[in-house]
Write an enzyme that holds these catalytic residues in place. Structure first.
Site, PDB file in Angstrom:
ATOM      1  N   ASP A  13      64.400  90.314  27.737  1.00  0.00           N
ATOM      2  CA  ASP A  13      63.749  89.251  26.972  1.00  0.00           C
ATOM      3  C   ASP A  13      63.135  89.695  25.642  1.00  0.00           C
ATOM      4  OD1 ASP A  13      64.404  88.107  29.373  1.00  0.00           O
ATOM      5  OD2 ASP A  13      62.375  87.604  29.971  1.00  0.00           O
ATOM      6  N   ASP A  55      65.248  84.487  28.359  1.00  0.00           N
ATOM      7  CA  ASP A  55      64.757  83.201  28.833  1.00  0.00           C
ATOM      8  C   ASP A  55      65.484  82.122  28.035  1.00  0.00           C
ATOM      9  OD1 ASP A  55      63.002  84.165  30.714  1.00  0.00           O
ATOM     10  OD2 ASP A  55      61.188  83.771  29.562  1.00  0.00           O
ATOM     11  N   HIS A  57      65.040  78.324  28.360  1.00  0.00           N
ATOM     12  CA  HIS A  57      64.406  77.206  29.055  1.00  0.00           C
ATOM     13  C   HIS A  57      64.797  75.848  28.483  1.00  0.00           C
ATOM     14  CE1 HIS A  57      61.994  80.070  31.157  1.00  0.00           C
ATOM     15  NE2 HIS A  57      61.220  80.383  30.146  1.00  0.00           N
ATOM     16  N   HIS A  61      60.194  72.612  30.783  1.00  0.00           N
ATOM     17  CA  HIS A  61      60.365  73.565  31.868  1.00  0.00           C
ATOM     18  C   HIS A  61      59.092  73.686  32.715  1.00  0.00           C
ATOM     19  CE1 HIS A  61      60.988  77.683  33.654  1.00  0.00           C
ATOM     20  NE2 HIS A  61      62.141  77.106  33.927  1.00  0.00           N
ATOM     21  N   HIS A  74      58.071  77.948  25.212  1.00  0.00           N
ATOM     22  CA  HIS A  74      58.670  79.132  24.583  1.00  0.00           C
ATOM     23  C   HIS A  74      60.135  79.244  24.967  1.00  0.00           C
ATOM     24  CE1 HIS A  74      57.632  80.549  28.623  1.00  0.00           C
ATOM     25  NE2 HIS A  74      58.605  81.434  28.473  1.00  0.00           N
ATOM     26  N   LYS A  99      68.359  83.369  32.114  1.00  0.00           N
ATOM     27  CA  LYS A  99      67.494  82.993  33.233  1.00  0.00           C
ATOM     28  C   LYS A  99      66.500  81.934  32.787  1.00  0.00           C
ATOM     29  CE  LYS A  99      64.493  87.073  32.542  1.00  0.00           C
ATOM     30  NZ  LYS A  99      63.204  86.417  32.338  1.00  0.00           N
ATOM     31  N   CYS A 138      58.024  89.972  33.408  1.00  0.00           N
ATOM     32  CA  CYS A 138      59.451  90.056  33.742  1.00  0.00           C
ATOM     33  C   CYS A 138      59.934  91.480  34.027  1.00  0.00           C
ATOM     34  CB  CYS A 138      60.284  89.406  32.643  1.00  0.00           C
ATOM     35  SG  CYS A 138      60.006  87.616  32.544  1.00  0.00           S
TER      36      CYS A 138
END
Length: 195
Positions: A13, A55, A57, A61, A74, A99, A138
């Site tokens: 990330d 990420d 999203h 989310h 974010h 993800k 994470c």
């Protein structure tokens, strides 16, 4: 430390929203990009697999504060903030793992229902080396799940940053107790950029 063909370097990330000026900026995040590029160069030269997670999203989310989650909005899919850091130099054959794309499910770990465990086992990966953001979220979740999946797991401290210092210190203790190798590495003096 040296990489081999049965290793995987996993960059977690390193996205614009987690870096300076981003929606969820982490102190010092921009400083790790050159160190991560150096690790990528070493891993690639040794024939190790390079993986980068992101990420991704949807709007609304479950992790966002507007829905009662812990974080500001974010890394919304397709947004500028969701892009990888401009200085991150990923090889063309890097595996990109997305993800957090399910509206109602968060995925801190890169191994959480992404199929990555099976892919790594399938190519004979024995060791994984984790870096990126954030150490106490994470990276932590991914490292703990990597150990559970049977990988020898290393976390590269010089190439990650925590959201909070206290969270980072607690995470290092937890990871060490779980059998994760915490690599302190060289000071942040590298200037490695994209070739």
């Amino acid at each position: 430390m040296s990489f081999g063909q049965d290793d995987a370097l996993i960059v977690l990330d390193l996205q614009r929203d987690f870096c300076a000026g981003g929606a969820l900026a982490i102190a010092g995040a921009d400083k790790i990009a050159p160190k991560i590029n150096q690790l990528i160069d070493e891993a690639t030269a040794a024939g190790a697999m390079v993986v980068a997670s992101r990420d991704w999203h949807p709007k609304g989310h479950v992790s966002f504060a507007a829905r009662g989650g812990p974080w500001p909005e974010h890394c919304v899919a397709g947004s500028e903030g969701a892009k990888f850091h401009a200085q991150l130099c990923l090889p063309d054959n890097a595996l990109i793992v997305t993800k957090g794309a399910d509206l109602d499910k968060d995925q801190y770990s890169v191994f959480d229902e992404t199929g990555l465990v099976e892919q790594l086992h399938g190519r004979g990966t024995r060791r994984v080396f984790l870096c990126g953001l954030a150490l106490d979220v994470c990276v932590r979740a991914s490292a703990l799940q990597a150990v559970q999946a049977g990988f020898e797991t290393h976390v590269m401290l010089s190439a990650t940053r925590p959201i909070t210092q206290a969270g980072g210190e607690a995470t290092i203790r937890e990871m060490t107790n779980a059998g994760i190798v915490v690599e302190h590495g060289d000071p942040d003096d590298t200037t490695a950029g994209c070739a």
